[in-house]
Design a protein around this motif. Structure first.
Motif, PDB file in Angstrom:
ATOM      1  N   UNK A 241       0.812  -1.211   0.000  1.00 19.92           N
ATOM      2  CA  UNK A 241       0.000   0.000   0.000  1.00 19.92           C
ATOM      3  C   UNK A 241       0.854   1.274   0.000  1.00 19.92           C
ATOM      4  N   UNK A 242       2.101   1.181   0.513  1.00 16.91           N
ATOM      5  CA  UNK A 242       2.956   2.375   0.582  1.00 16.91           C
ATOM      6  C   UNK A 242       4.001   2.427  -0.527  1.00 16.91           C
ATOM      7  N   UNK A 243       3.917   1.512  -1.477  1.00 13.92           N
ATOM      8  CA  UNK A 243       4.938   1.438  -2.521  1.00 13.92           C
ATOM      9  C   UNK A 243       5.026   2.751  -3.316  1.00 13.92           C
ATOM     10  N   UNK A 244       6.237   3.088  -3.757  1.00 15.80           N
ATOM     11  CA  UNK A 244       6.472   4.364  -4.435  1.00 15.80           C
ATOM     12  C   UNK A 244       5.769   4.472  -5.787  1.00 15.80           C
ATOM     13  N   UNK A 245       5.545   3.347  -6.453  1.00 14.95           N
ATOM     14  CA  UNK A 245       4.895   3.401  -7.768  1.00 14.95           C
ATOM     15  C   UNK A 245       3.464   2.896  -7.750  1.00 14.95           C
ATOM     16  N   UNK A 246       3.212   1.813  -6.990  1.00 16.44           N
ATOM     17  CA  UNK A 246       1.878   1.212  -7.050  1.00 16.44           C
ATOM     18  C   UNK A 246       1.077   1.335  -5.753  1.00 16.44           C
ATOM     19  N   UNK A 247       1.635   1.981  -4.757  1.00 13.18           N
ATOM     20  CA  UNK A 247       0.951   2.040  -3.465  1.00 13.18           C
ATOM     21  C   UNK A 247      -0.234   3.000  -3.470  1.00 13.18           C
TER      22      UNK A 247
ATOM     23  N   UNK B  51      -1.830   3.863  -1.043  1.00 13.75           N
ATOM     24  CA  UNK B  51      -1.746   4.696   0.154  1.00 13.75           C
ATOM     25  C   UNK B  51      -0.558   5.643   0.141  1.00 13.75           C
ATOM     26  N   UNK B  52       0.190   5.662  -0.969  1.00 11.71           N
ATOM     27  CA  UNK B  52       1.337   6.561  -1.080  1.00 11.71           C
ATOM     28  C   UNK B  52       0.998   7.666  -2.071  1.00 11.71           C
ATOM     29  N   UNK B  53       0.836   8.903  -1.591  1.00 11.42           N
ATOM     30  CA  UNK B  53       0.401   9.980  -2.476  1.00 11.42           C
ATOM     31  C   UNK B  53       1.366  10.257  -3.621  1.00 11.42           C
ATOM     32  N   UNK B  54       2.643   9.852  -3.450  1.00 12.36           N
ATOM     33  CA  UNK B  54       3.594  10.069  -4.544  1.00 12.36           C
ATOM     34  C   UNK B  54       3.423   9.042  -5.658  1.00 12.36           C
ATOM     35  N   UNK B  55       2.822   7.904  -5.337  1.00 14.13           N
ATOM     36  CA  UNK B  55       2.589   6.879  -6.359  1.00 14.13           C
ATOM     37  C   UNK B  55       1.441   7.342  -7.245  1.00 14.13           C
ATOM     38  N   UNK B  56       1.577   7.229  -8.585  1.00 17.42           N
ATOM     39  CA  UNK B  56       0.509   7.785  -9.465  1.00 17.42           C
ATOM     40  C   UNK B  56      -0.906   7.268  -9.186  1.00 17.42           C
ATOM     41  N   UNK B  57      -1.289   6.113  -8.755  1.00 14.72           N
ATOM     42  CA  UNK B  57      -0.510   4.901  -8.605  1.00 14.72           C
ATOM     43  C   UNK B  57      -0.618   4.024  -9.863  1.00 14.72           C
TER      44      UNK B  57
END
Ligand SMILES: CCCCC/C=C\C/C=C\C/C=C\C/C=C\CCCC(=O)SCCNC(=O)CCNC(=O)[C@H](O)C(C)(C)COP(=O)(O)OP(=O)(O)OC[C@H]1O[C@@H](n2cnc3c(N)ncnc32)[C@H](O)[C@@H]1OP(=O)(O)O
Length: 206
Positions: free
Chosen positions: A63-69, A71-77
């Motif tokens: 959920x926090x992955x940089x590309x597919x998370x 839950x990670x706002x930086x991930x597009x996802x």
């Protein structure tokens, strides 16, 4: 819990996009910044982690992955499809939509984001083929503009393997045309391959 985090991340993506696009009086920026600070304090009160300090968020990508998370706002996802869903057998198919915040040259996606998507795609392909590893070399060809604001089709697959070295390739397509492609060499990392959800790898771990 996960749903709430995904919704929060989606709102933050909206916030990032609007921050890039908006222009207005200083007072508007000041008010918005104050309100964002209030949100920051809610989150800060709920964690012992220090921003920017490696915390080890678990492995494999979630959920926090940089590309597919989600839950990670930086991930597009990046939305990873089921094996064979839209790609050929053995391919990983994914969908991703970039935004104005990902712009490089005017009107097109930044090449660094394009490379990050391709890097992730080859990593996924190696993992799906049973050889999870880290990219040691990534060669990207930019064929034409990669647009943002539209869903991009991403395809990747393992091409070959020699010992610990895995060779993979990936493309990004829009309207059926390849905008960027990559070939990559990955090196399998035993410590990671054995972990379904354990701690994150340390530097140099194998
Ligand atoms: C990432 C692991 C995934 C596993 C997860 C588990 C489950 C999977 C589930 C889902 C996964 C889905 C998606 C994952 C997608 C992305 C995740 C993001 C990962 C990245 O964000 S990834 C980009 C950054 N990436 C790095 O941060 C790597 C930095 N690197 C190193 O950490 C070391 O490099 C290491 C530890 C990899 C290997 O180190 P080492 O000491 O164990 O191995 P060594 O050096 O001996 O190399 C062995 C053989 O590779 C050859 N070789 C080396 N380098 C080469 C090069 N540049 N070109 C051509 N060949 C090369 C050598 O020549 C030798 O070949 P030979 O055996 O023939 O002599």
């Amino acid at each position: 819990m996960l749903e709430g985090k995904a919704i929060l991340a989606a709102r933050i993506r909206e916030l990032i996009e609007l921050t890039v696009l908006v222009d207005g009086p200083e007072s508007m920026f000041a008010e918005a910044a104050d309100r964002v600070a209030a949100v920051v304090s809610i989150l800060r009160a709920a964690t012992d982690s220090e921003p920017g300090v490696p915390a080890g968020r678990g492995w494999p990508p979630g959920v926090d992955d940089a590309l597919e998370g989600v839950g990670n706002p930086l991930a597009p996802p990046m939305i990873i499809g089921h094996p064979g869903e839209s790609g050929a057998d053995g391919e990983v198919a994914a969908l991703v939509t970039l935004g104005s915040a990902h712009e490089g040259a005017p009107g097109r996606a930044h090449g660094g984001w394009v490379a990050a998507i391709l890097d992730h795609a080859v990593g996924r392909a190696a993992a799906q083929a049973g050889s999870p590893g880290m990219t040691v070399s990534l060669t990207v060809d930019y064929h034409r503009a990669t647009p943002y604001g539209v869903p991009l089709d991403v395809r990747s697959r393992r091409v070959d393997q020699a010992g610990r070295k895995v060779f993979a390739s990936a493309e990004i397509l829009t309207d059926g045309q390849v905008t960027a492609s990559a070939t990559a060499t990955l090196v399998t990392v035993r410590a990671l391959a054995n972990k379904a959800g354990g701690e994150r790898p340390g530097p140099g771990s194998d």
